[in-house]
Design an enzyme around this catalytic site. Sequence first.
Site, short mmCIF file in Angstrom:
data_model
loop_
_atom_site.label_atom_id
_atom_site.label_comp_id
_atom_site.label_asym_id
_atom_site.label_seq_id
_atom_site.Cartn_x
_atom_site.Cartn_y
_atom_site.Cartn_z
N PRO A 3 -4.63 11.81 -10.76
CA PRO A 3 -3.83 11.28 -9.66
C PRO A 3 -2.40 11.79 -9.71
O PRO A 3 -1.91 12.13 -10.78
CB PRO A 3 -3.86 9.76 -9.91
CG PRO A 3 -4.15 9.60 -11.36
CD PRO A 3 -4.95 10.79 -11.77
N ASP A 4 -1.76 11.89 -8.53
CA ASP A 4 -0.31 12.15 -8.59
C ASP A 4 0.35 10.83 -9.02
O ASP A 4 -0.32 9.84 -9.25
CB ASP A 4 0.22 12.72 -7.27
CG ASP A 4 -0.01 11.81 -6.09
OD1 ASP A 4 -0.22 10.60 -6.30
OD2 ASP A 4 0.03 12.29 -4.95
N PHE A 5 1.65 10.83 -9.16
CA PHE A 5 2.29 9.63 -9.68
C PHE A 5 2.59 8.60 -8.60
O PHE A 5 2.49 7.42 -8.82
CB PHE A 5 3.62 9.99 -10.38
CG PHE A 5 3.42 10.66 -11.72
CD1 PHE A 5 2.16 10.85 -12.26
CD2 PHE A 5 4.52 11.09 -12.45
CE1 PHE A 5 1.99 11.46 -13.48
CE2 PHE A 5 4.36 11.70 -13.68
CZ PHE A 5 3.10 11.89 -14.19
N ARG A 6 2.98 9.11 -7.42
CA ARG A 6 3.65 8.19 -6.50
C ARG A 6 2.85 7.74 -5.29
O ARG A 6 3.33 6.91 -4.53
CB ARG A 6 4.98 8.83 -6.04
CG ARG A 6 5.98 8.89 -7.17
CD ARG A 6 7.30 9.50 -6.78
NE ARG A 6 8.17 9.60 -7.94
CZ ARG A 6 8.17 10.61 -8.79
NH1 ARG A 6 7.34 11.62 -8.61
NH2 ARG A 6 8.97 10.62 -9.83
N ASN A 32 3.54 20.47 -13.82
CA ASN A 32 2.44 19.67 -14.35
C ASN A 32 2.43 19.65 -15.87
O ASN A 32 2.82 20.61 -16.53
CB ASN A 32 1.11 20.18 -13.82
CG ASN A 32 0.99 19.97 -12.32
OD1 ASN A 32 1.78 19.22 -11.74
ND2 ASN A 32 0.04 20.63 -11.69
N ILE A 33 1.95 18.53 -16.38
CA ILE A 33 1.91 18.34 -17.83
C ILE A 33 0.48 18.36 -18.33
O ILE A 33 0.22 18.12 -19.50
CB ILE A 33 2.56 16.99 -18.20
CG1 ILE A 33 1.86 15.84 -17.46
CG2 ILE A 33 4.05 17.00 -17.87
CD1 ILE A 33 2.30 14.45 -17.89
N ASP A 34 -0.46 18.67 -17.43
CA ASP A 34 -1.88 18.52 -17.76
C ASP A 34 -2.50 19.71 -18.48
O ASP A 34 -3.65 19.66 -18.91
CB ASP A 34 -2.69 18.17 -16.50
CG ASP A 34 -2.50 19.19 -15.37
OD1 ASP A 34 -2.31 20.39 -15.66
OD2 ASP A 34 -2.54 18.77 -14.20
N HIS A 86 8.47 20.65 -16.96
CA HIS A 86 8.57 19.25 -17.40
C HIS A 86 7.82 19.02 -18.71
O HIS A 86 7.39 17.91 -19.00
CB HIS A 86 8.07 18.32 -16.29
CG HIS A 86 8.89 18.39 -15.04
ND1 HIS A 86 8.50 17.88 -13.84
CD2 HIS A 86 10.12 18.95 -14.82
CE1 HIS A 86 9.45 18.11 -12.93
NE2 HIS A 86 10.43 18.76 -13.49
N CYS A 99 8.82 15.13 -33.36
CA CYS A 99 9.55 13.88 -33.61
C CYS A 99 10.66 13.76 -32.57
O CYS A 99 11.38 14.73 -32.32
CB CYS A 99 10.14 13.92 -35.02
SG CYS A 99 11.30 12.58 -35.33
N THR A 143 3.24 20.86 -4.38
CA THR A 143 4.43 20.13 -4.85
C THR A 143 5.25 19.63 -3.67
O THR A 143 5.32 20.30 -2.63
CB THR A 143 5.32 20.99 -5.76
OG1 THR A 143 6.56 20.30 -5.99
CG2 THR A 143 5.62 22.36 -5.18
N ASN A 190 0.25 23.77 0.91
CA ASN A 190 0.47 22.35 0.62
C ASN A 190 0.04 21.53 1.82
O ASN A 190 0.07 22.02 2.95
CB ASN A 190 1.97 22.13 0.35
CG ASN A 190 2.25 20.91 -0.51
OD1 ASN A 190 1.77 20.84 -1.64
ND2 ASN A 190 2.99 19.97 0.01
#
Length: 280
Positions: free
Chosen positions: A45-48, A119-121, A138, A146, A212, A236
Amino acid sequence: VDEKTPPQKLKSRTLEAVADYIKDGRARRIVVMTGAGISTSAGIPDFRSPDTGLYANLARLNLPYAEAVFDIGYFRDNPLPFYTLAQELYPGNYRPTITHSFINLLHQKGLLLKLFTQNIDCLEREAGVPGDKIVEAHGSFARQSCIECKVPYPEDLMKKAIKEKSVPKCTRDTCDGLVKPEIVFFGEQLPADFFENRSLPGDADLCIVMGTSLSVQPFASLPMMCGDGTPRVLINSEQVGEMGSRADDVLLLQDCDTGVRKLAEACGWLEDLEELWEQT
Ligand code: CNA
């Protein structure tokens, strides 16, 4: 841009003209810029988005506010909600989309200058794009360290921690810091890699922006780093940012997977693309 302003490099502001530009060998250094929209069809899912987005579904984590799950200050005191979410998002649970494979196809054809992703995936990596071709603006789950002394943490131990939903601590005896994947949290700097490469779009001869909303800075300014006469394509569901404002901008307002299939087909690459995707 005035619709009557003729494009400089393209024959017209169409997908076919972009394909011709590529087939003519005029696009040899392509920059691609991506966001959550290229991974929604993978099931992430997207975040928003109001009902389906991640933030809308975080109630069970008892957060003071949804974004807290990615807030470095909150994480210091309460790392468990993040580790609960990380278990779901951790690479391995999702398959790259054909859009991810399209980026790899550009690389295979020697045309990819750089991929900038929000994306962080890690799905671009999983689709086969080499790490040195990707700027993860990101951060991502690809590395972990750490949060205090920044010492790297071993991947196998991270996998174990994610699986057990336990919070790992720094491996140095003298440090008691918490460990987290190198995803950029609110309150953290973007990786040096982003700043080192942010002017690279100026060297590109084609820019493709996909999935995006271009609403998060400084990433949102990247397409503007392209030279004025450099064709820029947006694939998009909606128009975003200042895409469309230049004479050589082409807007393909549709879903990414459909858009890349059409572009690949117009380039004569559809079979290559489907084959590459099947192999992932
Ligand atoms: P966003 O703000 O959610 O925008 C997504 C954009 O993609 C919107 O314009 C949508 O209309 C569009 N879109 C959604 N699905 C499709 C589709 N199938 N085809 C075409 N267009 C589509 O996401 P951004 O990436 O722009 O926002 C930046 C944030 C979201 C970054 O910090 C990311 O790290 C973060 N994020 C990442 C992931 C991931 O790694 N997969 C998931 C969710 C959020």
